[in-house]
Design an enzyme around this catalytic site. Structure first.
Site, PDB file in Angstrom:
ATOM      1  N   GLU A  66       0.808  -1.214   0.000  1.00 47.65           N
ATOM      2  CA  GLU A  66       0.000   0.000   0.000  1.00 47.65           C
ATOM      3  C   GLU A  66       0.843   1.267   0.000  1.00 47.65           C
ATOM      4  O   GLU A  66       0.523   2.247  -0.682  1.00 47.65           O
ATOM      5  CB  GLU A  66      -0.949  -0.004   1.194  1.00 47.65           C
ATOM      6  CG  GLU A  66      -2.084  -1.005   1.101  1.00 47.65           C
ATOM      7  CD  GLU A  66      -1.687  -2.425   1.470  1.00 47.65           C
ATOM      8  OE1 GLU A  66      -2.494  -3.358   1.228  1.00 47.65           O
ATOM      9  OE2 GLU A  66      -0.558  -2.605   1.988  1.00 47.65           O
ATOM     10  N   HIS A 135     -10.919  -5.531   7.939  1.00 44.60           N
ATOM     11  CA  HIS A 135     -11.566  -5.312   6.647  1.00 44.60           C
ATOM     12  C   HIS A 135     -12.750  -4.349   6.752  1.00 44.60           C
ATOM     13  O   HIS A 135     -13.323  -3.972   5.730  1.00 44.60           O
ATOM     14  CB  HIS A 135     -12.083  -6.642   6.075  1.00 44.60           C
ATOM     15  CG  HIS A 135     -11.014  -7.556   5.591  1.00 44.60           C
ATOM     16  ND1 HIS A 135     -10.066  -8.099   6.420  1.00 44.60           N
ATOM     17  CD2 HIS A 135     -10.740  -8.038   4.337  1.00 44.60           C
ATOM     18  CE1 HIS A 135      -9.255  -8.887   5.714  1.00 44.60           C
ATOM     19  NE2 HIS A 135      -9.650  -8.864   4.453  1.00 44.60           N
TER      20      HIS A 135
END
Length: 332
Positions: A66, A135
Site C-alpha cells: 500500500e 476489513h
C-alpha cells in the site's frame, strides 16, 4: 431543442465502474492502479472490464504494498498523471498513511503551489458484510484532521458516479470511501453521460421540521429506515442530511437545518471518541447553539475495533438505536 438524458439503473459498484471508464476514455493521463485491479477486475469487481478496454499500461496491477501504491501515485501525479489508486480495503490503508499525510497532503504547500498531487484513493469501508478483522474499519476521522486531502463518502450509485468524476478532476488528493454495504444493495437511476457533483456539498435526503439527522455512507440507509418507522408511529417530522463530503464539510447546510428544526442527531458507525460527529457538533455549537431546544444526540459505533461478524450487528447503529435517539431529543 431539448436533448434527453439516457438513464440506466445501476448499483453503486456499477456507478463507480462507469465513472472510472468515463474518465479513462476522456483523459489519457488517468490511470487506475492497485492490487488485483487489472486482470481480476478488483476484489469487488469495481474495475471489471477496464483492463480489457484500456490495457495494462493504464490499468496497473501492483504488488501488495500500500505504501508503494500511494508513493508511486504521488510521483505520477506531480508529473501530470491522474492516478486512481485502490486500497483493497480501508483497513489496509495504514501502511500508506505516511505517504498520504507526509507527502500527498503537503506537496502543494511544500512546493509553494508549483506541484499538486491530484490522486484519488478509493477504499471499500465499513462493517456489515461479515468481513474478517481489519476489513471493516471506519477511521475516516484520521483523514479529516489533515488539511490538504478531501474525504468523500457516497451513499448511492448516482452520487458515487458524480462524486468520483469530480474527485478525479480535483487538483487535490481525494480519499473516496465506498461503503461496502451499499455496493449492491440497491439500484438507482444514473445518467449514462458524464456529470459531476460538487465536493463539499451535502444532500438533503428528506425535509422535516422537528429534528435534523446528519449522517453519511451506509448509515444514510439505516437512518432513512429509522425515520420512516418513527414517522409512521408518531407525529414527528425528521430532516435527513447526507453530508457526502466530510472534509470540507458543508457547514452552511448543517447550520440552516438545525436553525430550522432546533434539534440535531448525528449517526456514524465509526467509534464515537474523536469521530467526525464531534466536528458536526462543533459546527452546530458555533453557528446554531441558541436555536437548540435539546442537547445534540449521537448514535455511533463503540470505542472498540469492529468485532467479529457474529457480533457485528450489535456494533453498527441500527434503526432502533436511531429511533431511540430521535425520541430522546424530541422528548427532552
Amino acid at each position: 431543442m431539448t436533448t434527453s438524458v439516457q438513464m440506466k439503473k445501476m448499483t453503486m459498484i456499477q456507478g463507480i465502474n462507469d465513472a472510472m471508464r468515463t474518465m479513462l476514455a476522456e483523459d489519457e493521463n488517468v490511470l487506475v492502479m492497485g492490487q488485483d485491479v487489472g486482470v481480476n477486475g478488483g476484489v469487488f469487481r469495481a474495475t471489471e472490464g477496464l483492463y480489457e478496454e484500456f490495457g495494462k499500461e493504464r490499468i496497473i496491477d501492483t504488488p501488495l504494498a500500500e505504501s508503494g501504491i500511494i508513493g508511486t501515485s504521488i510521483g505520477l501525479a506531480v508529473n501530470g498523471f491522474k492516478p486512481i489508486a485502490e486500497m483493497q480495503f480501508f483497513g489496509f490503508i495504514y501502511p500508506a498513511f505516511n505517504q498520504i499525510m507526509t507527502h500527498a497532503t503537503r506537496i502543494r504547500q511544500r512546493s509553494m503551489g508549483r506541484y499538486t498531487a491530484p490522486i484519488v484513493i478509493r477504499a471499500p469501508y465499513g462493517a456489515g458484510v461479515k468481513a474478517p478483522e481489519i476489513h471493516s474499519d471506519s477511521v475516516e476521522a484520521l483523514f479529516t484532521h489533515m488539511p490538504g486531502i478531501k474525504v468523500v463518502v457516497p451513499s448511492n450509485a448516482y452520487d458515487a458516479k458524480g462524486l468520483l468524476i469530480e474527485s478525479v478532476n480535483d487538483p487535490n488528493p481525494v480519499l473516496f470511501l465506498e461503503p461496502m454495504r451499499c455496493y449492491r444493495s440497491s439500484r438507482v437511476e444514473v445518467p449514462e453521460e458524464k456529470y459531476t457533483i460538487k465536493l463539499g456539498k451535502a444532500a438533503v435526503r428528506k425535509e422535516g421540521e422537528d429534528i435534523s439527522v446528519f449522517t453519511w455512507g451506509a448509515m444514510t440507509i439505516e437512518t432513512m429506515k429509522a425515520v420512516e418507522q418513527i414517522e409512521k408511529e408518531q407525529n414527528v417530522s425528521c430532516e435527513v442530511i447526507d453530508l457526502r463530503t466530510l472534509y470540507p464539510m458543508d457547514k452552511d447546510t448543517i447550520a440552516a437545518s438545525v436553525q430550522k428544526t432546533g434539534r440535531a442527531l448525528i449517526v456514524h458507525e465509526a467509534p464515537a471518541t474523536g469521530g467526525v460527529s464531534g466536528e458536526v457538533m462543533s459546527v452546530i455549537n458555533d453557528t446554531s447553539f441558541l436555536y437548540l431546544r435539546s442537547p445534540v444526540e449521537r448514535v455511533c459505533g463503540f470505542d472498540i475495533p469492529v468485532p467479529v461478524y457474529s457480533l457485528e450487528n450489535e456494533y453498527i447503529p441500527s434503526p432502533e438505536k436511531i429511533k431511540n435517539a430521535i425520541q430522546r431529543s424530541i422528548s427532552f
